[in-house]
Write a protein that holds these residues in place. Structure first.
Motif, PDB file in Angstrom:
ATOM      1  N   THR A  40     -15.961   2.233   6.473  1.00  0.00           N
ATOM      2  CA  THR A  40     -16.106   3.065   5.280  1.00  0.00           C
ATOM      3  C   THR A  40     -15.379   4.396   5.445  1.00  0.00           C
ATOM      4  O   THR A  40     -14.674   4.858   4.532  1.00  0.00           O
ATOM      5  CB  THR A  40     -17.588   3.330   4.991  1.00  0.00           C
ATOM      6  N   THR A  49     -11.639   3.860   5.232  1.00  0.00           N
ATOM      7  CA  THR A  49     -11.234   3.563   3.850  1.00  0.00           C
ATOM      8  C   THR A  49     -11.171   4.834   3.017  1.00  0.00           C
ATOM      9  O   THR A  49     -10.224   5.062   2.261  1.00  0.00           O
ATOM     10  CB  THR A  49     -12.214   2.567   3.197  1.00  0.00           C
ATOM     11  N   ALA A  72      -5.102   2.488   6.210  1.00  0.00           N
ATOM     12  CA  ALA A  72      -5.657   1.451   5.345  1.00  0.00           C
ATOM     13  C   ALA A  72      -5.684   0.096   6.047  1.00  0.00           C
ATOM     14  O   ALA A  72      -6.656  -0.667   5.921  1.00  0.00           O
ATOM     15  CB  ALA A  72      -4.846   1.358   4.060  1.00  0.00           C
ATOM     16  N   ALA A  81      -8.464   0.220   8.546  1.00  0.00           N
ATOM     17  CA  ALA A  81      -9.745   0.118   7.849  1.00  0.00           C
ATOM     18  C   ALA A  81     -10.032  -1.327   7.467  1.00  0.00           C
ATOM     19  O   ALA A  81     -11.165  -1.807   7.607  1.00  0.00           O
ATOM     20  CB  ALA A  81      -9.732   1.000   6.602  1.00  0.00           C
ATOM     21  N   SER A  82      -9.013  -2.044   6.990  1.00  0.00           N
ATOM     22  CA  SER A  82      -9.203  -3.445   6.600  1.00  0.00           C
ATOM     23  C   SER A  82      -9.627  -4.299   7.785  1.00  0.00           C
ATOM     24  O   SER A  82     -10.517  -5.156   7.667  1.00  0.00           O
ATOM     25  CB  SER A  82      -7.910  -4.006   5.987  1.00  0.00           C
ATOM     26  N   GLU A 105     -10.616  -7.703   1.861  1.00  0.00           N
ATOM     27  CA  GLU A 105      -9.761  -6.989   2.804  1.00  0.00           C
ATOM     28  C   GLU A 105      -8.560  -7.830   3.217  1.00  0.00           C
ATOM     29  O   GLU A 105      -7.464  -7.291   3.420  1.00  0.00           O
ATOM     30  CB  GLU A 105     -10.566  -6.581   4.039  1.00  0.00           C
TER      31      GLU A 105
END
Length: 206
Positions: free
Chosen positions: A12, A15, A31, A34-35, A54
């Motif tokens: 979180t 992201t 990003a 984060a995925s 994702e």
């Protein structure tokens, strides 16, 4: 809080951090990270919607990261080498011009630049002929009043790739490194043209 929840919170945070970034390369890297973290969390809690969401985003972020890294490398190479602007092609729009057509006039407001792909063009005020591979109009973006310093006339039907200044500015905002090399490239081209103009002046006219 257990370690599974910690992974979820980490995803979180990453992201949100990527959403807050304005430069493209760091944004895409964060990003993608984060995925990967969120996918790990989704697998641990058995949530396939989270995983699929994702996994769908990863190819898009990876492709955009590749495009921007390649763009910066291409403009860096051009700025230190042959001054070519071939790297602009993916961002431009092809247009056809007919013989005798005036593309713009001296004093017009400038909003786009052109890479000539075929045909012949002329800047009458400066007695300059342009052909395939030549670029015209890029200096209007740097002019204080954004006005054309000469006219452009098509003297033999052909095509040119048009790139709006707004697109170039967007690329700059997404990655300042691109902006630095583009400014360097444009300056080098300006000095190159000035040198050619000086060389064409007869000695008795100086």
């Amino acid at each position: 809080m257990n370690w599974v929840e910690a992974i979820g919170y980490a995803g979180t945070v990453l992201t949100v951090a990527s959403s807050a970034m304005s430069t493209m390369i760091p944004l895409r890297i964060v990003a993608l990270t984060a995925s990967c973290v969120v996918i790990t969390y989704g697998l641990m809690i058995g949530s396939m919607p989270v995983v699929l969401t994702e996994m769908i985003q990863i190819p898009f972020n990876a492709w955009r990261l590749f495009q921007m890294v390649r763009l910066v490398k291409d403009v860096e190479k051009a700025a230190s080498g042959d001054l070519a602007l071939d790297w602009l092609k993916p961002f431009g729009k092809a247009r056809q011009f007919k013989a005798g057509q005036v593309i713009f006039r001296m004093g017009d407001e400038a909003s786009e630049m052109f890479t000539i792909e075929s045909g012949r063009f002329r800047i009458p005020e400066h007695d300059v002929d342009l052909g395939p591979g030549d670029v015209v109009g890029e200096l209007g973006m740097l002019a204080p009043d954004n006005r054309r310093t000469g006219s452009l006339v098509c003297i033999e039907s052909g095509h040119a790739l048009c790139l709006a200044y707004s697109e170039v500015k967007q690329l700059y905002y997404q990655n300042p490194e691109f902006g630095f090399y583009f400014l360097k490239l444009t300056s080098e081209r300006l000095f190159q043209h000035a040198g050619r103009s000086a060389a064409s002046v007869p000695a008795d006219a100086v």
